[in-house]
Design a protein around this motif. Structure first.
Motif, PDB file in Angstrom:
ATOM      1  N   GLU A 235       0.823  -1.201   0.000  1.00 57.21           N
ATOM      2  CA  GLU A 235       0.000   0.000   0.000  1.00 57.21           C
ATOM      3  C   GLU A 235       0.862   1.257   0.000  1.00 57.21           C
ATOM      4  OE1 GLU A 235      -3.967  -1.804   2.132  1.00 57.21           O
ATOM      5  OE2 GLU A 235      -2.851  -0.279   3.206  1.00 57.21           O
ATOM      6  N   ASP A 236       0.446   2.225  -0.785  1.00 60.72           N
ATOM      7  CA  ASP A 236       1.126   3.514  -0.867  1.00 60.72           C
ATOM      8  C   ASP A 236       0.300   4.530  -0.096  1.00 60.72           C
ATOM      9  OD1 ASP A 236       2.297   5.928  -1.474  1.00 60.72           O
ATOM     10  OD2 ASP A 236       2.107   5.710  -3.651  1.00 60.72           O
ATOM     11  N   ASN A 237       0.721   4.797   1.138  1.00 58.09           N
ATOM     12  CA  ASN A 237       0.025   5.764   1.994  1.00 58.09           C
ATOM     13  C   ASN A 237       0.704   7.127   1.965  1.00 58.09           C
ATOM     14  OD1 ASN A 237      -0.056   2.970   4.042  1.00 58.09           O
ATOM     15  ND2 ASN A 237      -1.946   3.800   3.208  1.00 58.09           N
ATOM     16  N   SER A 238       1.569   7.372   0.969  1.00 55.03           N
ATOM     17  CA  SER A 238       2.376   8.591   0.960  1.00 55.03           C
ATOM     18  C   SER A 238       1.529   9.862   0.932  1.00 55.03           C
ATOM     19  CB  SER A 238       3.369   8.582  -0.196  1.00 55.03           C
ATOM     20  OG  SER A 238       2.707   8.492  -1.445  1.00 55.03           O
ATOM     21  N   ALA A 239       0.422   9.881   0.207  1.00 59.48           N
ATOM     22  CA  ALA A 239      -0.422  11.083   0.174  1.00 59.48           C
ATOM     23  C   ALA A 239      -0.980  11.381   1.565  1.00 59.48           C
ATOM     24  CB  ALA A 239      -1.556  10.921  -0.842  1.00 59.48           C
ATOM     25  N   LEU A 240      -1.418  10.355   2.277  1.00 57.37           N
ATOM     26  CA  LEU A 240      -1.923  10.541   3.637  1.00 57.37           C
ATOM     27  C   LEU A 240      -0.804  11.000   4.563  1.00 57.37           C
ATOM     28  CD1 LEU A 240      -4.091  10.319   5.828  1.00 57.37           C
ATOM     29  CD2 LEU A 240      -3.532   7.864   5.987  1.00 57.37           C
ATOM     30  N   VAL A 241       0.356  10.370   4.474  1.00 62.91           N
ATOM     31  CA  VAL A 241       1.490  10.745   5.325  1.00 62.91           C
ATOM     32  C   VAL A 241       1.864  12.208   5.077  1.00 62.91           C
ATOM     33  CG1 VAL A 241       3.954  10.326   5.754  1.00 62.91           C
ATOM     34  CG2 VAL A 241       2.369   8.384   5.552  1.00 62.91           C
ATOM     35  N   GLU A 242       1.955  12.600   3.815  1.00 63.67           N
ATOM     36  CA  GLU A 242       2.303  13.992   3.492  1.00 63.67           C
ATOM     37  C   GLU A 242       1.239  14.964   4.009  1.00 63.67           C
ATOM     38  OE1 GLU A 242       2.889  13.666  -0.739  1.00 63.67           O
ATOM     39  OE2 GLU A 242       5.016  13.208  -0.482  1.00 63.67           O
ATOM     40  N   ARG A 243      -0.025  14.598   3.881  1.00 60.81           N
ATOM     41  CA  ARG A 243      -1.119  15.441   4.374  1.00 60.81           C
ATOM     42  C   ARG A 243      -1.010  15.605   5.898  1.00 60.81           C
ATOM     43  NH1 ARG A 243      -4.660  13.153   1.429  1.00 60.81           N
ATOM     44  NH2 ARG A 243      -5.528  11.685   2.911  1.00 60.81           N
ATOM     45  N   LEU A 244      -0.779  14.518   6.610  1.00 58.43           N
ATOM     46  CA  LEU A 244      -0.659  14.575   8.070  1.00 58.43           C
ATOM     47  C   LEU A 244       0.572  15.363   8.508  1.00 58.43           C
ATOM     48  CD1 LEU A 244      -1.732  10.924   8.955  1.00 58.43           C
ATOM     49  CD2 LEU A 244      -3.068  13.024   9.289  1.00 58.43           C
ATOM     50  N   LEU A 245       1.680  15.205   7.787  1.00 61.21           N
ATOM     51  CA  LEU A 245       2.884  15.987   8.088  1.00 61.21           C
ATOM     52  C   LEU A 245       2.607  17.474   7.892  1.00 61.21           C
ATOM     53  CD1 LEU A 245       5.657  13.776   6.428  1.00 61.21           C
ATOM     54  CD2 LEU A 245       5.463  14.295   8.876  1.00 61.21           C
ATOM     55  N   GLY A 246       1.959  17.810   6.784  1.00 57.93           N
ATOM     56  CA  GLY A 246       1.641  19.201   6.479  1.00 57.93           C
ATOM     57  C   GLY A 246       0.729  19.850   7.511  1.00 57.93           C
ATOM     58  N   LEU A 247      -0.156  19.069   8.092  1.00 58.72           N
ATOM     59  CA  LEU A 247      -1.070  19.577   9.120  1.00 58.72           C
ATOM     60  C   LEU A 247      -0.430  19.624  10.507  1.00 58.72           C
ATOM     61  CD1 LEU A 247      -4.305  17.631   8.077  1.00 58.72           C
ATOM     62  CD2 LEU A 247      -3.897  20.100   7.859  1.00 58.72           C
ATOM     63  N   GLY A 248       0.767  19.061  10.623  1.00 57.73           N
ATOM     64  CA  GLY A 248       1.410  18.970  11.929  1.00 57.73           C
ATOM     65  C   GLY A 248       0.821  17.883  12.804  1.00 57.73           C
TER      66      GLY A 248
ATOM     67  N   ASP B 103      -7.621   8.368  -1.489  1.00 55.55           N
ATOM     68  CA  ASP B 103      -7.075   9.466  -0.690  1.00 55.55           C
ATOM     69  C   ASP B 103      -6.021   9.017   0.309  1.00 55.55           C
ATOM     70  OD1 ASP B 103      -8.623  11.450  -1.927  1.00 55.55           O
ATOM     71  OD2 ASP B 103     -10.292  11.087  -0.550  1.00 55.55           O
ATOM     72  N   SER B 104      -6.184   7.803   0.841  1.00 52.96           N
ATOM     73  CA  SER B 104      -5.249   7.337   1.874  1.00 52.96           C
ATOM     74  C   SER B 104      -4.350   6.200   1.393  1.00 52.96           C
ATOM     75  CB  SER B 104      -6.023   6.862   3.106  1.00 52.96           C
ATOM     76  OG  SER B 104      -6.746   5.676   2.811  1.00 52.96           O
ATOM     77  N   GLY B 105      -4.719   5.540   0.300  1.00 47.88           N
ATOM     78  CA  GLY B 105      -3.967   4.377  -0.168  1.00 47.88           C
ATOM     79  C   GLY B 105      -4.298   3.105   0.582  1.00 47.88           C
ATOM     80  N   THR B 106      -5.242   3.165   1.504  1.00 54.88           N
ATOM     81  CA  THR B 106      -5.582   2.021   2.354  1.00 54.88           C
ATOM     82  C   THR B 106      -6.498   1.053   1.622  1.00 54.88           C
ATOM     83  OG1 THR B 106      -5.374   3.389   4.330  1.00 54.88           O
ATOM     84  CG2 THR B 106      -6.638   1.361   4.553  1.00 54.88           C
ATOM     85  N   GLY B 107      -6.126  -0.222   1.635  1.00 56.89           N
ATOM     86  CA  GLY B 107      -6.928  -1.247   1.006  1.00 56.89           C
ATOM     87  C   GLY B 107      -8.260  -1.449   1.691  1.00 56.89           C
ATOM     88  N   LEU B 108      -9.245  -1.843   0.916  1.00 54.76           N
ATOM     89  CA  LEU B 108     -10.594  -2.073   1.432  1.00 54.76           C
ATOM     90  C   LEU B 108     -10.996  -3.539   1.313  1.00 54.76           C
ATOM     91  CD1 LEU B 108     -12.209   1.080  -0.223  1.00 54.76           C
ATOM     92  CD2 LEU B 108     -11.396   0.833   2.142  1.00 54.76           C
ATOM     93  N   GLY B 109     -10.040  -4.390   1.046  1.00 53.44           N
ATOM     94  CA  GLY B 109     -10.324  -5.812   0.877  1.00 53.44           C
ATOM     95  C   GLY B 109      -9.299  -6.655   1.628  1.00 53.44           C
ATOM     96  N   ARG B 110      -8.787  -7.681   0.948  1.00 56.67           N
ATOM     97  CA  ARG B 110      -7.834  -8.623   1.560  1.00 56.67           C
ATOM     98  C   ARG B 110      -6.503  -7.915   1.822  1.00 56.67           C
ATOM     99  NH1 ARG B 110      -9.104 -12.478  -3.408  1.00 56.67           N
ATOM    100  NH2 ARG B 110      -9.502 -10.398  -4.218  1.00 56.67           N
ATOM    101  N   ARG B 111      -6.110  -7.877   3.106  1.00 50.97           N
ATOM    102  CA  ARG B 111      -4.893  -7.151   3.488  1.00 50.97           C
ATOM    103  C   ARG B 111      -4.144  -7.853   4.603  1.00 50.97           C
ATOM    104  NH1 ARG B 111      -6.122  -2.088   6.337  1.00 50.97           N
ATOM    105  NH2 ARG B 111      -4.210  -1.230   5.504  1.00 50.97           N
ATOM    106  N   LEU B 112      -2.834  -7.650   4.618  1.00 50.36           N
ATOM    107  CA  LEU B 112      -1.979  -7.987   5.748  1.00 50.36           C
ATOM    108  C   LEU B 112      -1.356  -6.682   6.202  1.00 50.36           C
ATOM    109  CD1 LEU B 112      -0.002 -11.075   4.370  1.00 50.36           C
ATOM    110  CD2 LEU B 112      -2.064 -11.098   5.763  1.00 50.36           C
ATOM    111  N   LEU B 113      -1.463  -6.367   7.487  1.00 50.83           N
ATOM    112  CA  LEU B 113      -0.878  -5.161   8.047  1.00 50.83           C
ATOM    113  C   LEU B 113       0.257  -5.571   8.981  1.00 50.83           C
ATOM    114  CD1 LEU B 113      -1.047  -2.023   8.575  1.00 50.83           C
ATOM    115  CD2 LEU B 113      -2.390  -2.633  10.588  1.00 50.83           C
ATOM    116  N   PHE B 114       1.428  -5.019   8.745  1.00 49.71           N
ATOM    117  CA  PHE B 114       2.599  -5.306   9.576  1.00 49.71           C
ATOM    118  C   PHE B 114       2.824  -4.126  10.501  1.00 49.71           C
ATOM    119  CE2 PHE B 114       2.885  -7.486   5.582  1.00 49.71           C
ATOM    120  CZ  PHE B 114       3.038  -8.790   6.011  1.00 49.71           C
ATOM    121  N   GLN B 115       2.866  -4.411  11.815  1.00 54.41           N
ATOM    122  CA  GLN B 115       3.064  -3.358  12.802  1.00 54.41           C
ATOM    123  C   GLN B 115       4.312  -3.635  13.614  1.00 54.41           C
ATOM    124  OE1 GLN B 115      -0.266  -3.134  15.484  1.00 54.41           O
ATOM    125  NE2 GLN B 115       0.239  -5.038  16.509  1.00 54.41           N
ATOM    126  N   ARG B 116       5.083  -2.585  13.830  1.00 55.72           N
ATOM    127  CA  ARG B 116       6.326  -2.707  14.596  1.00 55.72           C
ATOM    128  C   ARG B 116       5.998  -2.973  16.063  1.00 55.72           C
ATOM    129  NH1 ARG B 116      10.988  -1.034  12.891  1.00 55.72           N
ATOM    130  NH2 ARG B 116      10.042   0.487  11.473  1.00 55.72           N
TER     131      ARG B 116
END
Length: 158
Positions: free
Chosen positions: A39-52, A84-97
């Motif tokens: 997943e490419d969440n770069s647009a969301l990350v950039e938006r959140l960075l820009g908003l502080g 807008d967020s790049g987040t999948g709406l179907g079959r996904r695996l999410l890796f969390q640190r």
């Protein structure tokens, strides 16, 4: 009096979350293993960075684009996703640190089914991607390989 019928529950959207020491390396491995899309969440990350709303230290550069430092997902390439967020709406695996290493056998694992007569080639391909083979199983119920991903999580290839 007749009882009021209870409506059937709506299907629940879900994702499989996998604890990880290096979520981005896991996303690379599993996207290649499954033919999924990272997943490419770069647009969301950039938006959140820009908003502080997101500190820069909560991000990393991942394949030339900003990403969340502690989570990243892979999704089936044919499934819908939020543009807008790049987040999948179907079959996904999410890796969390997570800070702690894997300590015991998985209670949940993936079974991969590459198709009739393709198990050996798939095991070889996955090994080249960084997987390990724990054991080959041949039982009256069937044959499969028990493998581990690069962080030691078990999965099977049938």
């Amino acid at each position: 009096m007749t009882p009021t019928p209870v409506p059937a529950p709506a299907p629940v959207h879900w994702k499989l979350v996998i604890d990880s020491a290096d979520p981005h390396a896991q996303a690379d491995f599993w996207s290649a293993a499954l033919g999924y899309t990272v997943e490419d969440n770069s647009a969301l990350v950039e938006r959140l960075l820009g908003l502080g709303a997101l500190p820069a230290e909560a991000t990393v550069d991942f394949h030339g684009r900003p990403a969340f430092r502690d989570l990243i997902a892979v999704r089936h390439p044919d499934d819908p996703y939020d543009k807008d967020s790049g987040t999948g709406l179907g079959r996904r695996l999410l890796f969390q640190r997570v800070p702690e290493p894997k300590s015991a056998k998985n209670r949940l694992h993936l079974d991969l089914h590459p198709g009739e007569g393709r198990r050996a080639a798939e095991v070889e391909r996955l090994t080249a991607l960084g997987a390990g083979v724990l054991r080959e199983v041949n039982e009256p119920a069937g044959a499969w390989a028990v493998m581990t991903d690069p962080e030691g999580n078990e999965f099977c290839v049938h």
